[in-house]
Design a protein around this motif. Sequence first.
Motif, PDB file in Angstrom:
ATOM      1  N   LEU A  22     126.540 125.088 -12.489  1.00 34.22           N
ATOM      2  CA  LEU A  22     125.298 125.832 -12.245  1.00 34.22           C
ATOM      3  C   LEU A  22     125.273 127.216 -12.867  1.00 34.22           C
ATOM      4  CD1 LEU A  22     124.816 124.994  -8.449  1.00 34.22           C
ATOM      5  CD2 LEU A  22     123.786 123.841 -10.424  1.00 34.22           C
ATOM      6  N   GLY A  23     126.465 127.767 -13.142  1.00 33.45           N
ATOM      7  CA  GLY A  23     126.505 129.158 -13.535  1.00 33.45           C
ATOM      8  C   GLY A  23     126.506 130.045 -12.299  1.00 33.45           C
ATOM      9  N   GLU A  24     126.505 131.335 -12.528  1.00 27.23           N
ATOM     10  CA  GLU A  24     126.603 132.257 -11.404  1.00 27.23           C
ATOM     11  C   GLU A  24     125.247 132.685 -10.863  1.00 27.23           C
ATOM     12  OE1 GLU A  24     129.324 132.906  -9.954  1.00 27.23           O
ATOM     13  OE2 GLU A  24     130.656 131.986 -11.426  1.00 27.23           O
ATOM     14  N   ASN A  25     124.210 132.688 -11.710  1.00 31.84           N
ATOM     15  CA  ASN A  25     122.907 133.211 -11.296  1.00 31.84           C
ATOM     16  C   ASN A  25     122.018 132.113 -10.728  1.00 31.84           C
ATOM     17  OD1 ASN A  25     123.642 135.780 -12.286  1.00 31.84           O
ATOM     18  ND2 ASN A  25     123.037 135.164 -14.361  1.00 31.84           N
ATOM     19  N   VAL A  26     122.412 131.549  -9.601  1.00 28.73           N
ATOM     20  CA  VAL A  26     121.607 130.545  -8.916  1.00 28.73           C
ATOM     21  C   VAL A  26     121.527 130.929  -7.449  1.00 28.73           C
ATOM     22  CG1 VAL A  26     122.163 128.656 -10.492  1.00 28.73           C
ATOM     23  CG2 VAL A  26     123.647 129.104  -8.529  1.00 28.73           C
ATOM     24  N   THR A  27     120.530 130.409  -6.783  1.00 33.00           N
ATOM     25  CA  THR A  27     120.349 130.733  -5.369  1.00 33.00           C
ATOM     26  C   THR A  27     121.421 130.054  -4.527  1.00 33.00           C
ATOM     27  OG1 THR A  27     118.890 128.851  -4.995  1.00 33.00           O
ATOM     28  CG2 THR A  27     117.869 130.904  -5.740  1.00 33.00           C
ATOM     29  N   GLN A  28     121.614 130.627  -3.365  1.00 23.43           N
ATOM     30  CA  GLN A  28     122.602 130.057  -2.445  1.00 23.43           C
ATOM     31  C   GLN A  28     122.175 128.670  -1.981  1.00 23.43           C
ATOM     32  OE1 GLN A  28     125.475 131.543  -1.873  1.00 23.43           O
ATOM     33  NE2 GLN A  28     126.172 129.749  -0.692  1.00 23.43           N
ATOM     34  N   GLU A  29     120.875 128.462  -1.889  1.00 16.72           N
ATOM     35  CA  GLU A  29     120.363 127.154  -1.469  1.00 16.72           C
ATOM     36  C   GLU A  29     120.728 126.074  -2.482  1.00 16.72           C
ATOM     37  OE1 GLU A  29     116.099 125.030  -0.275  1.00 16.72           O
ATOM     38  OE2 GLU A  29     116.182 127.170  -0.821  1.00 16.72           O
ATOM     39  N   THR A  30     120.599 126.430  -3.766  1.00 15.77           N
ATOM     40  CA  THR A  30     120.962 125.461  -4.804  1.00 15.77           C
ATOM     41  C   THR A  30     122.455 125.150  -4.778  1.00 15.77           C
ATOM     42  OG1 THR A  30     119.179 126.298  -6.212  1.00 15.77           O
ATOM     43  CG2 THR A  30     120.900 124.995  -7.275  1.00 15.77           C
ATOM     44  N   ARG A  31     123.258 126.181  -4.614  1.00 16.51           N
ATOM     45  CA  ARG A  31     124.705 125.959  -4.538  1.00 16.51           C
ATOM     46  C   ARG A  31     125.069 125.079  -3.340  1.00 16.51           C
ATOM     47  NH1 ARG A  31     127.841 129.226  -7.820  1.00 16.51           N
ATOM     48  NH2 ARG A  31     129.664 128.755  -6.519  1.00 16.51           N
ATOM     49  N   SER A  32     124.379 125.311  -2.214  1.00 14.45           N
ATOM     50  CA  SER A  32     124.658 124.497  -1.031  1.00 14.45           C
ATOM     51  C   SER A  32     124.296 123.038  -1.261  1.00 14.45           C
ATOM     52  CB  SER A  32     123.893 125.054   0.177  1.00 14.45           C
ATOM     53  OG  SER A  32     124.306 126.368   0.478  1.00 14.45           O
ATOM     54  N   SER A  33     123.184 122.811  -1.960  1.00 18.63           N
ATOM     55  CA  SER A  33     122.775 121.436  -2.253  1.00 18.63           C
ATOM     56  C   SER A  33     123.802 120.747  -3.141  1.00 18.63           C
ATOM     57  CB  SER A  33     121.396 121.426  -2.916  1.00 18.63           C
ATOM     58  OG  SER A  33     120.423 122.001  -2.068  1.00 18.63           O
ATOM     59  N   PHE A  34     124.255 121.456  -4.182  1.00 19.48           N
ATOM     60  CA  PHE A  34     125.248 120.865  -5.072  1.00 19.48           C
ATOM     61  C   PHE A  34     126.599 120.701  -4.366  1.00 19.48           C
ATOM     62  CE2 PHE A  34     122.292 121.209  -8.419  1.00 19.48           C
ATOM     63  CZ  PHE A  34     122.795 120.525  -9.512  1.00 19.48           C
TER      64      PHE A  34
END
Length: 505
Positions: free
Chosen positions: A202-214
């Motif tokens: 995802l890279g570093e500049n993504v929302t926490q929600e996106t990281r949680s989904s992944f």
Amino acid sequence: MRRGGSLAVRMLAARSGMEWTPSFTWTSFMAPPQARSCASSAAATRPSPASPLSLATDLPAPDHSISSELTPRQVVELLDRYIVGQAAAKKAVANALRSRWRRHKVASPMREEIVPKNILMIGPTGCGKTEIARRLAKLADAPFVKVEATKFTEVGFHGRDVDSIIRDLVDNAIVMIKQRMKREAQAAIDAAVEDRIISALLGENVTQETRSSFRELYRDKGLEDRMVEIEVPSSPARILGGLGEAGGVAMQDMVVRVDKLFGRGRDSKRRMRVSEARPLLEDAEAEKLVSSEVVLRDAIAAAEQDGIVFIDEIDKIVSSAENRYGADASSEGVQRDLLPIIEGSVVSTKHGNVSTDHMLFIASGAFHSCKPSDMMAELQGRLPVRVELKGLTQDDFHRILTEPESNMLRQQAALLATEGISLRFTDAAVREIARTAEEVNASVDNIGARRLHTIIERIVEDVSFEAPELTDSGSRPMEVVVDREDIVKKLEDLLKKQDLSRYVL
């Protein structure tokens, strides 16, 4: 069912109306697979990665008294699950293991004065000597090395010197401690690998929600086929990490030094699937989190305090009185070289000096052409516990085929089950196998329980060869029943002439 006295192997396919008649016949007994239940627990939250400094210093020291929870009786009971008979030998090693735990409890300076109960096992080939020592090392979770006395030569002659035994033991201890520390740090390693893979995707500049989904997809194995670009060492440790045998550590150390000399070993970017990247990243994170200094310190301590050295075929370096000054005169020289190691000395290794004072030595031999009393008197004195293992009888062979948890018949059944074949043996067939093993051992060379392997392989070779064609992926298991008549028919040609059996069985 047999009719008209003819031998028939009934292979019952669940598929409707299908029958298959092989070119051989059988019958026999296989104990039903044991139902095992295992409890699984999952952590509610995954811990955050630990820093290299905190993990390297906070890891608990290896428990060198892991056998403290096992009484001698419990050790024997555990050995009984894998090894049939030989009660005296089991009792001797159980006492030796417990004595080591007791020594850890004794205060200094008395603790340093207590010597291990070294053991000499005397018995024919294939009666369980090596297996007892190997299982003991697993129970104790202790560094273990098995060597053959015939591989060593007297100092000054071409060949391996006996000091290499201790070097091999230390190398094995390093591998063991690394694996133990990696298991203890597995939660932190998994968390670090998870973060690296998600960041790479995802890279570093993504929302926490996106990281949680992944993160949820990753934990559910939904990202296994995604391509990811990661940085891994150009010469990853896992290439040599599989060399668990002695020498793997030395080879890895040599490769690392060469890489440094030529400027290699730096991280490089590689593109691969997530499923392929995970093990590489796990090894890389383990190298960061586990201190090599702690590993080396604990490995040397484990080798010195709990190491087990099994010297097989020690009778091969012992000459009878009449042959002592013959062509094999150097055999006594090897005994002289072994003596200081067994009685306690300091051996120089590339990792530092290692003391053998409290290592447990177990020697074994058949002593067909010589007697234990033909050994050097000093060496005899350093092996104070003597145990005589008995040769195996027909009843012993039957117990070997039915009692151990992973006996040979269950192993064969498990292998054929992967092809959709349900292999069963009747009790009469098992007893015939045991009788044949005893007969062949008596008339040819006595190789003990190893004879069962050759006989069983001969019996199942046809169904093993034809198994892929007997079933297809959509069918239910096909049953193969082996009885006594099938055993007799399969082996009768081999038993007619002992000369032929000598080469085949």
